[in-house]
Every structure is written in structure tokens, then in C-alpha cells.
Design a protein around this motif. Structure first.
Motif, PDB file in Angstrom:
ATOM      1  N   ALA A 155       0.834  -1.207   0.000  1.00 36.06           N
ATOM      2  CA  ALA A 155       0.000   0.000   0.000  1.00 36.06           C
ATOM      3  C   ALA A 155       0.864   1.250   0.000  1.00 36.06           C
ATOM      4  N   TYR A 156       1.912   1.235   0.809  1.00 35.13           N
ATOM      5  CA  TYR A 156       2.827   2.382   0.881  1.00 35.13           C
ATOM      6  C   TYR A 156       3.454   2.659  -0.485  1.00 35.13           C
ATOM      7  N   GLU A 157       3.992   1.639  -1.106  1.00 32.89           N
ATOM      8  CA  GLU A 157       4.660   1.823  -2.398  1.00 32.89           C
ATOM      9  C   GLU A 157       3.678   2.293  -3.461  1.00 32.89           C
ATOM     10  N   HIS A 158       2.471   1.727  -3.466  1.00 35.40           N
ATOM     11  CA  HIS A 158       1.488   2.088  -4.493  1.00 35.40           C
ATOM     12  C   HIS A 158       1.059   3.550  -4.350  1.00 35.40           C
ATOM     13  N   VAL A 159       0.698   3.955  -3.132  1.00 32.60           N
ATOM     14  CA  VAL A 159       0.214   5.323  -2.927  1.00 32.60           C
ATOM     15  C   VAL A 159       1.347   6.319  -3.127  1.00 32.60           C
ATOM     16  N   ALA A 208      -8.693   1.628   0.245  1.00 32.51           N
ATOM     17  CA  ALA A 208      -8.508   0.257   0.716  1.00 32.51           C
ATOM     18  C   ALA A 208      -9.158  -0.733  -0.249  1.00 32.51           C
ATOM     19  N   ALA A 209     -10.334  -0.377  -0.751  1.00 28.61           N
ATOM     20  CA  ALA A 209     -11.023  -1.246  -1.706  1.00 28.61           C
ATOM     21  C   ALA A 209     -10.241  -1.340  -3.017  1.00 28.61           C
ATOM     22  N   ASP A 210      -9.741  -0.203  -3.485  1.00 28.03           N
ATOM     23  CA  ASP A 210      -8.981  -0.199  -4.738  1.00 28.03           C
ATOM     24  C   ASP A 210      -7.716  -1.047  -4.626  1.00 28.03           C
TER      25      ASP A 210
END
Length: 243
Positions: A18-22, A43-45
Motif C-alpha cells: 500500500a505504501y509503495e502504491h500510494v 482500501a477497496a482499490d
């Protein structure tokens, strides 16, 4: 060994993803500065639970990339000239220090890699390969820091990425970013020569001057009336300390 979705290892993996993606979405401009984003939707995405997402967002908050409110929304950090100047001023103080500490420990193989990255950067810039030029430019500077203690090196690398975010969003035209790299070619040559000869203090000072030139150029291009006093004072602080 497999992990269940609720195991500590799985939660850590989910937080990292999640950290890397955002972070990448913000740095690349896919998440726009100042935009509000629902944590539930995010969170859903990402198909992660709220707990690892919250941990990822707290980490991004400490980097200054997001702002959190009490309604469980996140706001992508907006852009501002004062923030850009502060960012470059912080780099001006910390990056030359990292270079000063690291250069004496560079091996012959690392110096060869440094020269190779510089050559590849120049070739990419000359042929209009923006992403290649940026990647080689990044590796060139990061090689100079390769023997720095982890906390300092990580901080410098993070600020580097934040600077590139500003460049991407303030200047959509790849030609401008390529021109900045081309403009710094003489500076890169001088930095490499100093590192190759083991002149750590000279390499450190040259990096400081290189950063200051870039900062002043970028700030003047987007806010010509702004007085970049902090940049000048930061450079003076570094160079006077060297004397």
C-alpha cells in the motif's frame, strides 16, 4: 512458509504494498496535489484491509506526502514554493554531508559504476530519453551516498524523490527536465573527478553548488518574484562550514 491474511507477516506485506502504491501515485502525479481521497475507497482499490493502509498512510504523512483528517480522509500534500524551497534547503544541508562521509569509502568498482551512470545519463539526455536520463541521474547521485549511514541516506533519497515530484508537476514538458540535466553536465563531470581523486570535501562542495543552481533555476521558472533567501543561506552555511 505461507501466511494467513491476518498474520503479522501478511499485514506487513500489505502495508508495504500500500505504501509503495500510494507513494508512487503521488510522486508520479496520478494522485493530484491537494486532492481528497477516501481511505475506504483506497482500501477497496488496493484490496487491503484498513489496518495496513493506516500504517502506510502514517508513514507517508511523516514524509510530508499526505495529510490526514479526523473523517478518515487523506489529502495529497499540495505544492507550494515555500515547501519547494525548504525541501531544497534541507537537501543542501544533508546531501553534501552524506557525500563528504561516503566518497572516501568508494571502491574502484563503484567509481567505474559512477562514470558509467554519468555517461549513460548524458547519452539519454542527448537522445531525448527523459525517463532513462532521470534514472541514470538518480543512480549517479545515489552512488555518491552509497557508504552513508542508513538513516541519512534514506532521508536524502526520499527528498530527492520529492524534488522530482515538484519538477514533474510544475513542468509537464519533458524537455525542461532534460534541459536541467544537460545544464548540470559540467557539474557532474567536476563531481565525478573529485570523487575519483578522493577529494571528498571538494565533491561535497560541488554537490552543494550543483543543488543550489538547480533550486534557483526551478524556483525562478515558476515564481520569478520569489526571493529564495533560504537557498542562499543554506549554501552559505555549507560552504562557510567547509572553510
Amino acid at each position: 512458509m505461507s501466511t494467513t491474511p491476518s498474520s503479522p507477516a501478511a499485514q506487513t506485506d500489505a502495508m508495504g504494498l500500500a505504501y509503495e502504491h500510494v507513494r508512487d501515485a503521488i510522486l508520479q502525479g496520478r494522485l493530484k496535489p491537494g486532492a481528497w481521497v477516501s481511505q475506504v475507497q483506497l482500501a477497496a482499490d488496493l484490496q487491503v484491509s484498513r489496518t495496513p493502509l493506516r500504517e502506510a498512510l502514517r508513514r507517508l504523512q511523516t514524509e510530508g506526502l499526505v495529510q490526514l483528517d479526523f473523517n478518515r480522509r487523506i489529502r495529497v500534500a499540495p505544492l507550494s514554493i515555500p515547501d519547494l524551497e525548504t525541501l531544497y534547503s534541507m537537501r543542501l544541508v544533508s546531501e553534501p554531508l552524506a557525500v563528504l562521509l561516503s566518497v572516501p569509502q568508494l571502491t574502484s568498482a563503484e567509481l567505474e559504476d559512477l562514470e558509467a551512470e554519468m555517461s549513460a545519463m548524458n547519452t539519454a539526455a542527448e537522445t531525448g530519453d527523459e525517463e532513462g536520463a532521470i534514472a541514470h541521474h538518480r543512480r549517479f547521485h545515489f552512488l555518491l551516498l552509497s557508504h552513508t549511514e542508513d538513516r541519512l541516506r534514506t532521508q536524502v533519497e526520499s527528498m530527492w524523490d520529492h524534488s522530482v515530484r515538484y519538477l514533474r508537476l510544475y513542468h509537464n514538458a519533458p524537455s525542461y527536465r532534460l534541459a536541467l540535466i544537460t545544464m548540470g553536465r559540467t557539474g557532474h563531470d567536476e563531481i565525478y573527478a573529485a570523487a575519483r581523486e578522493g577529494r571528498a570535501r571538494a565533491a561535497s562542495n560541488l554537490v552543494a553548488e550543483h543543488l543550489a543552481r538547480t533550486a534557483l533555476t526551478v524556483i525562478a521558472s515558476v515564481a520569478g518574484a520569489h526571493d529564495p533567501k533560504m537557498i542562499r543561506e543554506s549554501l552559505r552555511f555549507v560552504l562557510e562550514g567547509a572553510e
